[in-house]
Design an enzyme around this catalytic site. Sequence first.
Site, PDB file in Angstrom:
ATOM      1  N   ASP A   1      51.957  56.510  52.735  1.00 25.92           N
ATOM      2  CA  ASP A   1      51.360  55.255  52.265  1.00 25.92           C
ATOM      3  C   ASP A   1      50.051  54.917  52.981  1.00 25.92           C
ATOM      4  O   ASP A   1      49.704  53.739  53.115  1.00 25.92           O
ATOM      5  CB  ASP A   1      52.335  54.069  52.423  1.00 25.92           C
ATOM      6  CG  ASP A   1      53.685  54.369  51.804  1.00 25.92           C
ATOM      7  OD1 ASP A   1      53.695  54.880  50.681  1.00 25.92           O
ATOM      8  OD2 ASP A   1      54.707  54.098  52.457  1.00 25.92           O
ATOM      9  N   GLU A   2      49.334  55.919  53.444  1.00 25.22           N
ATOM     10  CA  GLU A   2      48.096  55.653  54.204  1.00 25.22           C
ATOM     11  C   GLU A   2      46.922  55.329  53.299  1.00 25.22           C
ATOM     12  O   GLU A   2      45.854  54.910  53.783  1.00 25.22           O
ATOM     13  CB  GLU A   2      47.718  56.869  55.065  1.00 25.22           C
ATOM     14  CG  GLU A   2      48.740  57.267  56.109  1.00 25.22           C
ATOM     15  CD  GLU A   2      49.712  58.328  55.601  1.00 25.22           C
ATOM     16  OE1 GLU A   2      49.736  58.577  54.374  1.00 25.22           O
ATOM     17  OE2 GLU A   2      50.442  58.891  56.423  1.00 25.22           O
ATOM     18  N   GLY A   3      47.089  55.572  51.997  1.00 17.96           N
ATOM     19  CA  GLY A   3      45.949  55.378  51.085  1.00 17.96           C
ATOM     20  C   GLY A   3      45.310  56.711  50.712  1.00 17.96           C
ATOM     21  O   GLY A   3      44.125  56.769  50.379  1.00 17.96           O
ATOM     22  N   LYS A   4      46.120  57.779  50.737  1.00 17.40           N
ATOM     23  CA  LYS A   4      45.590  59.111  50.387  1.00 17.40           C
ATOM     24  C   LYS A   4      45.071  59.148  48.962  1.00 17.40           C
ATOM     25  O   LYS A   4      44.076  59.819  48.683  1.00 17.40           O
ATOM     26  CB  LYS A   4      46.679  60.180  50.534  1.00 17.40           C
ATOM     27  CG  LYS A   4      47.145  60.416  51.948  1.00 17.40           C
ATOM     28  CD  LYS A   4      48.303  61.389  51.993  1.00 17.40           C
ATOM     29  CE  LYS A   4      49.551  60.902  51.323  1.00 17.40           C
ATOM     30  NZ  LYS A   4      50.192  59.722  51.924  1.00 17.40           N
TER      31      LYS A   4
ATOM     32  N   GLY B   1      53.796  57.833  45.949  1.00 12.00           N
ATOM     33  CA  GLY B   1      53.222  56.813  45.078  1.00 12.00           C
ATOM     34  C   GLY B   1      51.778  56.638  45.473  1.00 12.00           C
ATOM     35  O   GLY B   1      51.485  56.136  46.549  1.00 12.00           O
ATOM     36  N   HIS B   2      50.863  57.139  44.658  1.00 12.15           N
ATOM     37  CA  HIS B   2      49.444  57.079  44.993  1.00 12.15           C
ATOM     38  C   HIS B   2      48.745  56.074  44.078  1.00 12.15           C
ATOM     39  O   HIS B   2      48.820  56.181  42.864  1.00 12.15           O
ATOM     40  CB  HIS B   2      48.821  58.473  44.861  1.00 12.15           C
ATOM     41  CG  HIS B   2      49.360  59.440  45.873  1.00 12.15           C
ATOM     42  ND1 HIS B   2      49.134  60.788  45.841  1.00 12.15           N
ATOM     43  CD2 HIS B   2      50.127  59.228  46.971  1.00 12.15           C
ATOM     44  CE1 HIS B   2      49.734  61.368  46.869  1.00 12.15           C
ATOM     45  NE2 HIS B   2      50.350  60.438  47.563  1.00 12.15           N
TER      46      HIS B   2
ATOM     47  N   THR C   1      64.010  57.859  48.870  1.00  5.22           N
ATOM     48  CA  THR C   1      63.537  57.161  47.674  1.00  5.22           C
ATOM     49  C   THR C   1      64.515  57.341  46.509  1.00  5.22           C
ATOM     50  O   THR C   1      64.266  56.835  45.429  1.00  5.22           O
ATOM     51  CB  THR C   1      62.150  57.689  47.260  1.00  5.22           C
ATOM     52  OG1 THR C   1      62.269  59.102  47.018  1.00  5.22           O
ATOM     53  CG2 THR C   1      61.110  57.454  48.341  1.00  5.22           C
TER      54      THR C   1
ATOM     55  N   ARG D   1      68.369  79.052  46.981  1.00  2.75           N
ATOM     56  CA  ARG D   1      68.147  79.949  45.834  1.00  2.75           C
ATOM     57  C   ARG D   1      68.991  79.593  44.618  1.00  2.75           C
ATOM     58  O   ARG D   1      69.371  80.449  43.832  1.00  2.75           O
ATOM     59  CB  ARG D   1      68.332  81.410  46.256  1.00  2.75           C
ATOM     60  CG  ARG D   1      67.232  81.832  47.210  1.00  2.75           C
ATOM     61  CD  ARG D   1      67.662  82.830  48.223  1.00  2.75           C
ATOM     62  NE  ARG D   1      68.670  82.269  49.116  1.00  2.75           N
ATOM     63  CZ  ARG D   1      69.311  82.969  50.023  1.00  2.75           C
ATOM     64  NH1 ARG D   1      69.073  84.252  50.148  1.00  2.75           N
ATOM     65  NH2 ARG D   1      70.197  82.397  50.808  1.00  2.75           N
TER      66      ARG D   1
ATOM     67  N   GLN E   1      53.177  62.072  51.129  1.00  2.00           N
ATOM     68  CA  GLN E   1      53.850  61.588  52.354  1.00  2.00           C
ATOM     69  C   GLN E   1      52.883  61.648  53.544  1.00  2.00           C
ATOM     70  O   GLN E   1      51.680  61.591  53.337  1.00  2.00           O
ATOM     71  CB  GLN E   1      55.129  62.385  52.637  1.00  2.00           C
ATOM     72  CG  GLN E   1      56.259  62.141  51.641  1.00  2.00           C
ATOM     73  CD  GLN E   1      56.138  62.919  50.353  1.00  2.00           C
ATOM     74  OE1 GLN E   1      55.865  64.104  50.375  1.00  2.00           O
ATOM     75  NE2 GLN E   1      56.310  62.260  49.235  1.00  2.00           N
TER      76      GLN E   1
ATOM     77  N   THR F   1      61.076  63.575  55.025  1.00  2.49           N
ATOM     78  CA  THR F   1      61.322  64.086  53.681  1.00  2.49           C
ATOM     79  C   THR F   1      61.771  65.538  53.803  1.00  2.49           C
ATOM     80  O   THR F   1      61.865  66.084  54.912  1.00  2.49           O
ATOM     81  CB  THR F   1      60.084  63.900  52.786  1.00  2.49           C
ATOM     82  OG1 THR F   1      60.470  64.167  51.425  1.00  2.49           O
ATOM     83  CG2 THR F   1      58.931  64.803  53.185  1.00  2.49           C
TER      84      THR F   1
ATOM     85  N   THR G   1      59.317  52.496  45.472  1.00  4.06           N
ATOM     86  CA  THR G   1      60.612  51.800  45.573  1.00  4.06           C
ATOM     87  C   THR G   1      60.481  50.281  45.577  1.00  4.06           C
ATOM     88  O   THR G   1      61.471  49.587  45.392  1.00  4.06           O
ATOM     89  CB  THR G   1      61.296  52.187  46.895  1.00  4.06           C
ATOM     90  OG1 THR G   1      60.409  51.817  47.961  1.00  4.06           O
ATOM     91  CG2 THR G   1      61.581  53.667  46.966  1.00  4.06           C
TER      92      THR G   1
ATOM     93  N   LEU H   1      40.906  48.576  56.808  1.00  7.44           N
ATOM     94  CA  LEU H   1      40.296  47.947  57.987  1.00  7.44           C
ATOM     95  C   LEU H   1      40.141  46.439  57.769  1.00  7.44           C
ATOM     96  O   LEU H   1      40.260  45.646  58.707  1.00  7.44           O
ATOM     97  CB  LEU H   1      38.922  48.594  58.242  1.00  7.44           C
ATOM     98  CG  LEU H   1      38.218  48.211  59.531  1.00  7.44           C
ATOM     99  CD1 LEU H   1      38.990  48.690  60.749  1.00  7.44           C
ATOM    100  CD2 LEU H   1      36.792  48.784  59.568  1.00  7.44           C
TER     101      LEU H   1
ATOM    102  N   VAL I   1      37.518  49.189  53.072  1.00  5.52           N
ATOM    103  CA  VAL I   1      37.491  47.764  53.419  1.00  5.52           C
ATOM    104  C   VAL I   1      37.949  46.895  52.250  1.00  5.52           C
ATOM    105  O   VAL I   1      37.610  45.716  52.170  1.00  5.52           O
ATOM    106  CB  VAL I   1      36.076  47.340  53.898  1.00  5.52           C
ATOM    107  CG1 VAL I   1      35.763  47.927  55.262  1.00  5.52           C
ATOM    108  CG2 VAL I   1      34.998  47.737  52.884  1.00  5.52           C
TER     109      VAL I   1
HETATM  110  P1  IMP Z   1      62.828  61.325  50.312  1.00  3.87           P
HETATM  111  O1  IMP Z   1      61.512  62.033  50.365  1.00  3.87           O
HETATM  112  O2  IMP Z   1      63.013  60.518  49.050  1.00  3.87           O
HETATM  113  O3  IMP Z   1      63.973  62.249  50.581  1.00  3.87           O
HETATM  114  O4  IMP Z   1      62.854  60.237  51.486  1.00  3.87           O
HETATM  115  C1  IMP Z   1      62.892  60.619  52.865  1.00  3.87           C
HETATM  116  C2  IMP Z   1      62.084  59.645  53.711  1.00  3.87           C
HETATM  117  O5  IMP Z   1      60.706  59.799  53.407  1.00  3.87           O
HETATM  118  C3  IMP Z   1      62.402  58.171  53.476  1.00  3.87           C
HETATM  119  O6  IMP Z   1      62.228  57.467  54.689  1.00  3.87           O
HETATM  120  C4  IMP Z   1      61.336  57.738  52.479  1.00  3.87           C
HETATM  121  O7  IMP Z   1      61.077  56.349  52.546  1.00  3.87           O
HETATM  122  C5  IMP Z   1      60.161  58.543  53.012  1.00  3.87           C
HETATM  123  N1  IMP Z   1      59.150  58.824  51.979  1.00  3.87           N
HETATM  124  C6  IMP Z   1      59.190  59.788  51.033  1.00  3.87           C
HETATM  125  N2  IMP Z   1      58.071  59.767  50.317  1.00  3.87           N
HETATM  126  C7  IMP Z   1      57.293  58.797  50.816  1.00  3.87           C
HETATM  127  C8  IMP Z   1      55.972  58.323  50.500  1.00  3.87           C
HETATM  128  O8  IMP Z   1      55.279  58.810  49.603  1.00  3.87           O
HETATM  129  N3  IMP Z   1      55.521  57.285  51.268  1.00  3.87           N
HETATM  130  C9  IMP Z   1      56.238  56.761  52.292  1.00  3.87           C
HETATM  131  N4  IMP Z   1      57.456  57.171  52.615  1.00  3.87           N
HETATM  132  C10 IMP Z   1      57.980  58.185  51.883  1.00  3.87           C
END
Ligand code: IMP
Length: 428
Positions: free
Chosen positions: A13-16, A40-41, A130, A144, A225, A240, A306, A337, A419
């Site tokens: 969620d850094e803003g990629k 989620g971008h 998620t 596999r 992520q 993840t 979510t 910022l 900004v």
């Molecule tokens: P999963 O990827 O759904 O298995 O979740 C594993 C962990 O990664 C959980 O803490 C999720 O909240 C976190 N997570 C997975 N994808 C993202 C993302 O895109 N942004 C932030 N957290 C994520």
Amino acid sequence: MPLNIVVGAQWGDEGKGRITDYLAAGADVVARFGGGDNAGHTVRVGDETFKLHLIPSGIVHEGVVCIIGNGVVINPKVLLREMDALAARGVDVSPARLKISDRAHLITPSHIALDKAYESARGDEAIGTTLRGIGPAYTDKASRGGLRAGQMVEPESLADAVQAHVAWHNETLTKVMGAEAVEAGSVAADFAGYARRLAPHLVDASAYIDDCLRAGKPVLAEGAQGTLLDLDHGTYPFVTSSNVTAASALVGLGLGPKVVGDVFGVAKAFTSRVGSGPFPTELSGEMALRLRGTGENPWDEFGTTTGRPRRVGWLDLVMLRYAVRVNGLTQLVLTKLDILSGLPEIQVCTGYEVAGAAMENFPASLSILSRCTPVYETLPGWDDDITGARRFEDLPANAQQYISFVSDKTGIPIPLASVGPARSQIVK
Ligand code: IMP
């Protein structure tokens, strides 16, 4: 032309998405290399907000070809929904613009049922996934037993494979987890339908990207992520189920290391996290509410996938230095910022202490991490509205100092900072 890579330097969620969108203006191809619709971008173009989970953020740039690489796990139902939503808004998602690696894996409803059953069985120890079936899909890949996107060229035989795959999962769901079975027949029929629509998008993505690079076309690899959610380098087990660091761009697209140019790490000017696990600089109370926002705006700190409120805290430089190392970052980009404007002082974690002793490196052990006390330096804040700044010189001196401080302490340049949520709100 090199392959430039964008990765998250924190917990996702850094803003990629918006930084990929910015960098995509100079690219011919944007490729996602890992994760699935757990990501989620968010990209804002003019007044429009695009929330993308699977399709690379480059899709909103006309003429940029987008690729879903072999490292991605694809829920075809979600992908088609996302494609239809984009098409309804006039975005071209034809096979000429959106390509899917035939080596990517598919997520099925029984993966999602397993994800939910495992999380519920973990009780208080739940990871906070998620619930998109990501872990079970990567588990099947490694053991596999997975289904690959390339199987979509033969919809009837894919349907047979899906039927057997769901029946196999049903054994675990009903006999081990005490959960409901998934209806295998209807899932198989659905997948035959998805396959008919998605098969024209299949390519050998590695060969396609290699051809582009050899032809001198710039390619941007878009991570999902963040570093601390990486299966090996993150805060295991609260991570993840895939590798998300820069090296996985190569595995997830089918390329060798010599093609890499710049590696951009994206970090918020503070820190956020969704899900469970230790978070040394976590804040509560008024300051947490202040950084999180109310949820009224799409850029407030609530999960894109979510809707969960994110945990928030001060910027953690121990974590960022770790991200610089494990990704080989060449540049850091700071986002949000502007959210720090108006704070009289800003704390930045420059080190950790455990039982009175300094801790240089980000620890592997969560038990140690949860006992780490952040060592803070306090920097002066700024009152000015910085949302109109476009050059470093436009920023107030204390905001400049904040950026320079982070750059000095991480040892890499910070060429860009955002900004505000709009595409143009970037300081160079
Ligand atoms: P999963 O990827 O759904 O298995 O979740 C594993 C962990 O990664 C959980 O803490 C999720 O909240 C976190 N997570 C997975 N994808 C993202 C993302 O895109 N942004 C932030 N957290 C994520």
